[in-house]
Scaffold this motif. Structure first.
Motif, PDB file in Angstrom:
ATOM      1  N   ARG A 145     -33.892 -45.255  11.265  1.00 24.66           N
ATOM      2  CA  ARG A 145     -34.717 -46.323  11.807  1.00 24.66           C
ATOM      3  C   ARG A 145     -35.362 -47.129  10.692  1.00 24.66           C
ATOM      4  NH1 ARG A 145     -39.263 -45.160  15.500  1.00 24.66           N
ATOM      5  NH2 ARG A 145     -39.556 -47.370  15.144  1.00 24.66           N
ATOM      6  N   SER A 158     -38.398 -51.828  13.083  1.00 28.43           N
ATOM      7  CA  SER A 158     -38.060 -52.633  14.259  1.00 28.43           C
ATOM      8  C   SER A 158     -36.842 -52.152  15.030  1.00 28.43           C
ATOM      9  CB  SER A 158     -37.818 -54.085  13.825  1.00 28.43           C
ATOM     10  OG  SER A 158     -38.928 -54.588  13.112  1.00 28.43           O
ATOM     11  N   CYS A 159     -36.099 -51.206  14.499  1.00 32.91           N
ATOM     12  CA  CYS A 159     -34.832 -50.826  15.138  1.00 32.91           C
ATOM     13  C   CYS A 159     -34.525 -49.357  14.872  1.00 32.91           C
ATOM     14  CB  CYS A 159     -33.706 -51.699  14.585  1.00 32.91           C
ATOM     15  SG  CYS A 159     -32.190 -51.677  15.564  1.00 32.91           S
ATOM     16  N   VAL A 177     -27.785 -50.426  10.706  1.00 31.86           N
ATOM     17  CA  VAL A 177     -29.240 -50.309  10.834  1.00 31.86           C
ATOM     18  C   VAL A 177     -29.716 -49.333   9.767  1.00 31.86           C
ATOM     19  CG1 VAL A 177     -31.175 -49.629  12.298  1.00 31.86           C
ATOM     20  CG2 VAL A 177     -29.182 -50.757  13.320  1.00 31.86           C
ATOM     21  N   TRP A 194     -38.278 -54.215  24.175  1.00 31.24           N
ATOM     22  CA  TRP A 194     -37.145 -53.477  23.622  1.00 31.24           C
ATOM     23  C   TRP A 194     -35.823 -53.954  24.207  1.00 31.24           C
ATOM     24  CZ3 TRP A 194     -37.696 -50.078  19.681  1.00 31.24           C
ATOM     25  CH2 TRP A 194     -38.977 -49.563  19.439  1.00 31.24           C
ATOM     26  N   LEU A 229     -34.111 -51.787  19.870  1.00 33.50           N
ATOM     27  CA  LEU A 229     -34.465 -52.913  19.009  1.00 33.50           C
ATOM     28  C   LEU A 229     -35.673 -53.647  19.565  1.00 33.50           C
ATOM     29  CD1 LEU A 229     -33.892 -55.094  16.797  1.00 33.50           C
ATOM     30  CD2 LEU A 229     -32.286 -56.128  18.423  1.00 33.50           C
ATOM     31  N   ILE A 250     -33.606 -56.171   9.562  1.00 30.71           N
ATOM     32  CA  ILE A 250     -33.648 -55.314  10.751  1.00 30.71           C
ATOM     33  C   ILE A 250     -32.262 -54.742  11.041  1.00 30.71           C
ATOM     34  CG2 ILE A 250     -34.110 -55.232  13.224  1.00 30.71           C
ATOM     35  CD1 ILE A 250     -36.165 -57.463  12.821  1.00 30.71           C
ATOM     36  N   PHE A 251     -31.251 -55.606  11.099  1.00 30.04           N
ATOM     37  CA  PHE A 251     -29.881 -55.134  11.310  1.00 30.04           C
ATOM     38  C   PHE A 251     -28.905 -56.186  10.816  1.00 30.04           C
ATOM     39  CE2 PHE A 251     -30.439 -57.620  15.207  1.00 30.04           C
ATOM     40  CZ  PHE A 251     -29.230 -58.296  15.285  1.00 30.04           C
TER      41      PHE A 251
END
Length: 344
Positions: free
Chosen positions: A68, A71-72, A247, A269, A281, A314-315
């Motif tokens: 993680r 945020s994700c 991620v 989410w 997310l 974040i991703f």
């Protein structure tokens, strides 16, 4: 309020209605401090050396791997196969649990047993020097408990009592740009033959990922609106696209390769709830989204990348390569349809 002694932290954990990450945020303490409150009471301090820890985890059989950032959260079921160690980077390479690990960040590790109404939950939890979570491994009913016992015997450290002195958390870097190097960035970007050359390039130019995206402009990158994130997830599901979704944090990157089937938004989410892959997310954390095109010898590597308000990644989401079963043309059409900012 009582001092946050180990006994007090155990009380707070027992009464908490939120996950440990959120409880630690509320208490302004490292998440690892919550784990250490249970040393000798269900938590065992382990050797965090990746070259010892990951082979022991592999012997557990099927588990859930969790990585993680703020945020994700990504969760994958599988086994830690094809481990490759390294001084600067290590990896597991598997269709299900696919990790890139950076040993310098793996500072604190624990084996945790916790009892609840459903039985005993077992996990391996790894944290960085500041006590922030790097990676977690949750055992399943199919996991090998004899190998769990062997892991505890082999990797437990001698000191199971002393509380750690966690380091200060580094300040967010934000976007780092070098206006006088933009011409070099554009020229060398166009000559890239592998996506891994990007990190070397931006470091040499004293930039970082977000700074380079803001600086380089089209045709290499294009800004998208934040609503492009749910739009992308829905389009991947609806068009049956195969993607690679990355991620991670400074110590571990976890990768999902394959489709997205079940999307279940809930409040802020955006959740993917597939059989062996979950994603959680915080859509409200997404502050910038970029469509990125990097040239490679195998063709364009096109990604959608989201950042938070502090500039943290974040991703990243790429189309899966054709030799792995992906549809490069379909992915290119999908991302071209994503919403862009309206010109002023």
């Amino acid at each position: 309020m009582n001092a946050l002694t180990p006994s007090r932290l155990r009380e707070l954990k027992r009464d908490a209605t939120v996950r440990p990450f959120d409880l630690a945020q509320q208490l302004s303490i490292p998440e690892a401090a919550l784990v250490e409150a249970d040393l000798s009471l269900g938590a065992v301090r382990l050797d965090s050396t990746i070259g010892r820890l990951i082979p022991a985890v592999q012997r557990l059989g099927e588990v859930m791997a969790l990585t993680r950032n703020r945020s994700c959260v990504i969760e994958k079921l599988g086994t830690y196969n094809e481990f490759h160690d390294g001084d600067h980077a290590a990896m597991t390479v598997d269709a299900e649990i696919d990790l890139r690990m950076f040993p310098r960040q793996w500072v604190h590790a624990y084996a945790v047993e916790a009892k609840d109404d459903s039985g005993t939950r077992r996990s391996i939890q790894v944290f960085d020097a500041a006590g922030d979570a790097i990676h977690k491994v949750h055992l399943r009913t199919e996991s090998d408990l004899a190998m769990w016992d062997a892991l505890l015997t082999d990797l437990a450290l001698p000191d199971q009592k002393t509380m750690s002195d966690f380091a200060e958390r580094p300040a967010p870097e934000g976007a780092r740009m070098a206006d006088d190097k933009v011409g070099i960035l554009r020229a060398e970007w166009s000559r890239m033959t592998d996506t891994h050359q990007f990190n070397t390039l931006v470091r040499r130019l004293k930039m970082n990922r977000l700074g380079a995206y803001r600086a380089v402009g089209e045709p290499f990158v294009k800004p998208l609106v934040t609503d492009a994130v749910p739009a992308m997830l829905e389009a991947v599901r609806d068009r049956d696209q195969q993607v690679m979704l990355f991620v991670g944090n400074a110590g571990c990157i976890e990768i999902h390769s394959g489709p997205i089937r079940e999307l279940k938004p809930m409040g802020p989410w955006l959740n993917v709830m597939d059989d062996r892959f979950n994603l959680h997310l915080r859509a409200d954390h997404v502050a910038e989204v970029w469509l990125v095109d990097k040239p490679t010898k195998r063709g364009a590597a096109i990604s959608v990348e989201a950042f938070d308000a502090e500039g943290a990644l974040i991703f990243q989401c790429f189309g899966m390569r054709p030799e792995k079963g992906g549809d490069a043309e379909g992915w290119a059409r999908l991302v071209e349809d994503l919403p862009t900012p309206v010109a002023p």
